[in-house]
Every structure is written in C-alpha cells, then in structure tokens.
Scaffold this active site. Sequence first.
Site, PDB file in Angstrom:
ATOM      1  CE  LYS A 190       5.552   2.097 -10.334  1.00  0.00           C
ATOM      2  NZ  LYS A 190       5.234   0.701  -9.967  1.00  0.00           N
ATOM      3  CD  GLU A 265      -2.265   8.572   3.404  1.00  0.00           C
ATOM      4  OE1 GLU A 265      -2.157   7.948   4.485  1.00  0.00           O
ATOM      5  OE2 GLU A 265      -2.822   9.667   3.312  1.00  0.00           O
ATOM      6  CB  CYS A 299      -1.846   0.646   5.247  1.00  0.00           C
ATOM      7  SG  CYS A 299      -3.367   1.492   4.856  1.00  0.00           S
ATOM      8  CD  GLU A 401       2.884  -2.571   7.047  1.00  0.00           C
ATOM      9  OE1 GLU A 401       3.880  -2.245   6.394  1.00  0.00           O
ATOM     10  OE2 GLU A 401       1.791  -2.004   6.932  1.00  0.00           O
TER      11      GLU A 401
HETATM   12  P1  NAD Z   1       5.908  -0.773  -1.977  1.00  0.00           P
HETATM   13  O1  NAD Z   1       6.459   0.392  -1.260  1.00  0.00           O
HETATM   14  O2  NAD Z   1       6.789  -1.919  -2.259  1.00  0.00           O
HETATM   15  O3  NAD Z   1       5.347  -0.317  -3.403  1.00  0.00           O
HETATM   16  C1  NAD Z   1       4.405   0.725  -3.546  1.00  0.00           C
HETATM   17  C2  NAD Z   1       4.613   1.396  -4.878  1.00  0.00           C
HETATM   18  O4  NAD Z   1       5.885   2.037  -4.861  1.00  0.00           O
HETATM   19  C3  NAD Z   1       4.607   0.444  -6.074  1.00  0.00           C
HETATM   20  O5  NAD Z   1       3.981   1.075  -7.162  1.00  0.00           O
HETATM   21  C4  NAD Z   1       6.090   0.276  -6.345  1.00  0.00           C
HETATM   22  O6  NAD Z   1       6.363  -0.047  -7.694  1.00  0.00           O
HETATM   23  C5  NAD Z   1       6.615   1.650  -6.013  1.00  0.00           C
HETATM   24  N1  NAD Z   1       8.048   1.704  -5.704  1.00  0.00           N
HETATM   25  C6  NAD Z   1       8.833   0.728  -5.187  1.00  0.00           C
HETATM   26  N2  NAD Z   1      10.098   1.168  -5.052  1.00  0.00           N
HETATM   27  C7  NAD Z   1      10.106   2.460  -5.465  1.00  0.00           C
HETATM   28  C8  NAD Z   1      11.115   3.460  -5.540  1.00  0.00           C
HETATM   29  N3  NAD Z   1      12.377   3.229  -5.172  1.00  0.00           N
HETATM   30  N4  NAD Z   1      10.763   4.684  -5.983  1.00  0.00           N
HETATM   31  C9  NAD Z   1       9.502   4.948  -6.337  1.00  0.00           C
HETATM   32  N5  NAD Z   1       8.512   4.037  -6.310  1.00  0.00           N
HETATM   33  C10 NAD Z   1       8.808   2.805  -5.875  1.00  0.00           C
HETATM   34  O7  NAD Z   1       4.621  -1.202  -1.178  1.00  0.00           O
HETATM   35  P2  NAD Z   1       3.607  -2.387  -1.529  1.00  0.00           P
HETATM   36  O8  NAD Z   1       4.283  -3.668  -1.179  1.00  0.00           O
HETATM   37  O9  NAD Z   1       3.048  -2.227  -2.903  1.00  0.00           O
HETATM   38  O10 NAD Z   1       2.406  -2.099  -0.527  1.00  0.00           O
HETATM   39  C11 NAD Z   1       2.431  -2.540   0.778  1.00  0.00           C
HETATM   40  C12 NAD Z   1       2.792  -1.410   1.709  1.00  0.00           C
HETATM   41  O11 NAD Z   1       1.949  -0.305   1.452  1.00  0.00           O
HETATM   42  C13 NAD Z   1       2.592  -1.755   3.156  1.00  0.00           C
HETATM   43  O12 NAD Z   1       3.678  -1.273   3.914  1.00  0.00           O
HETATM   44  C14 NAD Z   1       1.336  -0.996   3.531  1.00  0.00           C
HETATM   45  O13 NAD Z   1       1.233  -0.669   4.880  1.00  0.00           O
HETATM   46  C15 NAD Z   1       1.425   0.196   2.663  1.00  0.00           C
HETATM   47  N6  NAD Z   1       0.091   0.795   2.429  1.00  0.00           N
HETATM   48  C16 NAD Z   1      -0.208   1.959   3.065  1.00  0.00           C
HETATM   49  C17 NAD Z   1      -1.463   2.534   2.911  1.00  0.00           C
HETATM   50  C18 NAD Z   1      -1.816   3.822   3.624  1.00  0.00           C
HETATM   51  O14 NAD Z   1      -2.764   4.458   3.218  1.00  0.00           O
HETATM   52  N7  NAD Z   1      -1.095   4.229   4.649  1.00  0.00           N
HETATM   53  C19 NAD Z   1      -2.415   1.922   2.107  1.00  0.00           C
HETATM   54  C20 NAD Z   1      -2.079   0.731   1.462  1.00  0.00           C
HETATM   55  C21 NAD Z   1      -0.801   0.176   1.634  1.00  0.00           C
END
Ligand code: NAD
Length: 503
Positions: A190, A265, A299, A401
């Site tokens: 997804k 992550e 991240c 963040e």
């Molecule tokens: P997000 O959590 O909004 O979304 C990530 C994914 O989760 C998307 O595919 C989204 O559709 C899905 N999602 C959202 N709500 C959900 C739910 N209730 N249940 C299941 N899936 C759901 O994050 P984002 O805005 O896409 O990315 C930014 C964040 O990701 C930042 O906090 C960043 O630090 C983190 N990030 C972490 C890493 C790492 O390796 N630690 C790498 C990249 C990004």
Amino acid sequence: MAPPTVTLKIPNGKEVTINTGLFINNEWVSAKNDEKFASINPATEEEICRISKASAEDVDRAVSAAKAAYENGPWRDVDGTQRGRLLLKLADLVEADHEIIASLEALDTGKTFSKAMKDIHEVFEVFRYYGGWADKHYGQTIETAKNKFTYTIREPIGVTGAITPWNYPLIMVSLKLGPALACGNTCILKPSEFSPLSALYLANLFVKAGFPPGVVNIVNGDGREAGAALSEHPDVAKISFTGSTATGKLIMKAGSATMKRVSLETGGKSPVIVFDDADIPNALKWVYYGIYANQGQICTSTARIYIHEKIYDDFVKRFVAYTKKHAIVGDQFKEETFVGPLISKAQFDRVLNYVQIAKDEGATLISGGGVFADRPGGKGYFVQPTLFGDAKPEMRISKEEIFGPFGVFFKFSNTDEVIKIANNTKYGLSSAVFTKDVVRAIRVSQRLQSGMVWINSSNNSDYRVPFGGIKESGIGRECGESALEENSILKTIYLNLEMTNDE
Ligand code: NAD
C-alpha cells in the site's frame, strides 16, 4: 470495467504509460466502487492523473490473492535460488528503465530529478542485493546431546503487508519487498496516496520478471481506509511500515488482535553535535545536507544542530554563505535545483506554521522563513531553506519533527550537557558528531541514544547496513541481513536419535 492506462508527458521530455488500477493477481482491476483519487505535481499544483482508490473490500481481494499464492500457488515450490533469480531479473528491468522511473517519481513527489536518479539506482541495487541473499539465509545445527539431532530452519512468515511513505517511494518498496520476497513471503503493498505512480510502473516489471500471480499485489489508496484494512486483516501475518510515529502506533494497535509481527520505521528529530575541533568545511557540507537534502523530508534529517560556543558565530556565518551558494530552489527538473517543492499543500502549510511558531517562541530567524519568492506562475509548494538560531530545548521547533527544509541551531559549551539535551527526546533514530578527536567521537557516539550515529558525516546510510531507530523512532531493522531476520521465522526441529522401549 478494466482500469484505464494513461500516457504522461514529463517536463524532461520523457513519456511514460502506466495503468491506473489496482494490481491484484498479476492483473489490473478497478476498485470495487470505482473510486479514484488524484496524483498532484507539487511544483505546479496540477493534477497528473487519477488513480483507483482501494476500499477495505479491495484490500481483502488482494489479501486473498496473496494467501492463495502462498498456500496453494506455485510460489510454495519456488526455492531460494529461483527466488533470487526473479529478484535479479527484476533489478535488471528496473535498471533498464532507470530514467523513466526516476522521471515519474520526480514528477509525483517534487524530488529533484538528479536525486530521483540516485534513488532509483539504489532501488535496483537493493533488489539485486536481496536476490543474492535469497539462497544464503538459513538455519543452524545445534549440538545438544549425543542422542539428539537439533536444527533450525528459516521459513517465510506468509502473507505480508508493506505500507510506505512518500519521501522515498520506491526505495521504501525495494527495502520491504526485496527481503520479503527473498524469504519466500507474498506481499500486498500500500504505497502513500501522495506518491502512487512509481509503484504502478513497477507492477508490470514484476510480471515481466516472472513472479507468479498473487505474489505481489499493489493497492493504492487512503491510509485510514486501505492502510488500516491491511493492518487489521487477520490473514496478514506481518506489517512492515515506514511513516509517522502516530501512524506506527495505530498499526501496532490494529495488529495486536491477531498478534501480527510489525516492523516500524517511524519519525525522528535527530541531533548533530559540532565540536570546536571539527573540520569546519566538512561539517558545513554534511550539516547542510542533513537539513536540506530531499527538501528536509527525511526521517533521519539532522535538524537539531548543537554548535560549540567557540565556533558558533563563525559557523553560522559560513553556513549562511554555503546555503546561499548551494541551496538553489526551483522546479524539480531544472539541473541546478537542490531544493524542490514540498510534497503537498498540507506539508507546505505545516512548515510555514512552524516558522510562525519559532518566531512566537523567540528563536532568531537566521535565513529563509517564507514562501519561495520566484514560484513559477505563483504556484507550487516551494518553501525557502530556513534556519533558526538561539533556540532553547523547550521550544516546539526543538522537539517536534517538522519534515521540511528547516534547521535549528543551538550553542553549547559542555559535553555532558549537550549529550543530555541531545538525548532528551521521544525519538531515537539517528545522530551525528563532528570532531577530529577519535576517542571523543567514539565516546560520544556510545552515549547518544539512537539507532544510528554518523561520525563526521550525516544521512550517509547504505542498504547493506542495518537501519532503524529506538524509542518512538521504530521497532526492528531494515536493510542488510537484519531485514531477512525480520521477514522470516526461525523454526526449531528436534530429532530424537535414541529409540526407547519401555514396554
Ligand atoms: P504517514 O504515517 O502519514 O503515512 C505513511 C503511510 O501510512 C502511507 O502509506 C499512509 O497512507 C499510511 N497510513 C496512514 N494512516 C494509516 C492508518 N491509520 N493505518 C495504516 N496505514 C496508514 O507518514 P508520511 O507523511 O507518508 O511520511 C512522513 C513520516 O514518515 C515522517 O514522520 C517520517 O519521519 C517518517 N519516515 C520514517 C522513515 C524511517 O525509516 N524511519 C523513513 C521515511 C519517512
């Protein structure tokens, strides 16, 4: 009704055709209710195309396909060497279409084309790397007693779900699907609703490479609906997630009913400590990269920068000059651009809101701090590379963040104190130390509470090396051999060699 294909004309002259549907069982299908969502070019705010939006029912279809492929399909009999060959073939196909995929990802995310080229290079190297591992990850024989033969084997987990973010769309896909497929699992991916396009392109390459139907299924859609449905699904044995800490917690909760395995992550607020004996030109380069690369949407972005008081003023002056020279803002396809647009209107508003918060809290604006003045046609989610100084640990910009081109400078004088402040966060993803004193570098790196520490660099990660955080930055490790452990089960078998007869 079959979902439509669209041919996209990319500003760099490339043309690419993608199917806009859901990819289930190696076929393109429409969402059950035929719902769609738009993919937007963040540089122009224009719609690129419309994509099928999976409902919970569609996710269930994808899970059924993955379950059938795992339990009854030909995948069960595909051994590690064959799985490796499929991944190697996939890597070749991605490499052959390197520029097309990078163009698509730049268009969809606002990532500069040169950065996207590096990302897609990593994607095919990751598939190749896990292709190499597929027949080299196995159990042990364990000596116990003469009358026993005891050994372990590595088995796949089964049906696995991958939920990915928008900042490194296809790299995240490769880091999740590469090891999952190498270990013999089937997958439902997804992707983020903000970056759906490159995964749609990749879908056809799985078919071309020879992966059997149902082994990889891709369902674009909303996180709260499709993502949540995948995380809750009782037939999904594991979720591998990258995204925000808040969503990671929801996924843990959703998976708890069936005690799903999770690897998470999540977010970060990583510190950098620059000591007064640091090599300054080197520190400038990496601090700059750690704040502004990928528009700061990383991240591991090292956005809290602690500078020794003896060099603070000089460092700030040189950093501003460095940024002026290198941080060229503009369209993602212009060769000179380093800082492209942010992913979405929400992210654009969020970063600008933090500028106001910083001012209200009394931090000093050093540079940037507004909308980029030369936006083409007054459109696009472009924010100036921003830097605040004289920050205090209790300020929101020091703790939260931001996920944008936004750095925060602090002055320090005492090593124990700066380590304490650096560690005083709910996150623990990464950190960086700049000093020429090797003993100090190692001592400080041992005391920093994070999954990864860079000495004299920043955001310098590698897919062959374990990647992940502690505290609220995540659970588990991606990359390297660790990812194979996360994607397989260790089963123990006891063979009794001594037959007894107590009749
Ligand atoms: P997000 O959590 O909004 O979304 C990530 C994914 O989760 C998307 O595919 C989204 O559709 C899905 N999602 C959202 N709500 C959900 C739910 N209730 N249940 C299941 N899936 C759901 O994050 P984002 O805005 O896409 O990315 C930014 C964040 O990701 C930042 O906090 C960043 O630090 C983190 N990030 C972490 C890493 C790492 O390796 N630690 C790498 C990249 C990004």
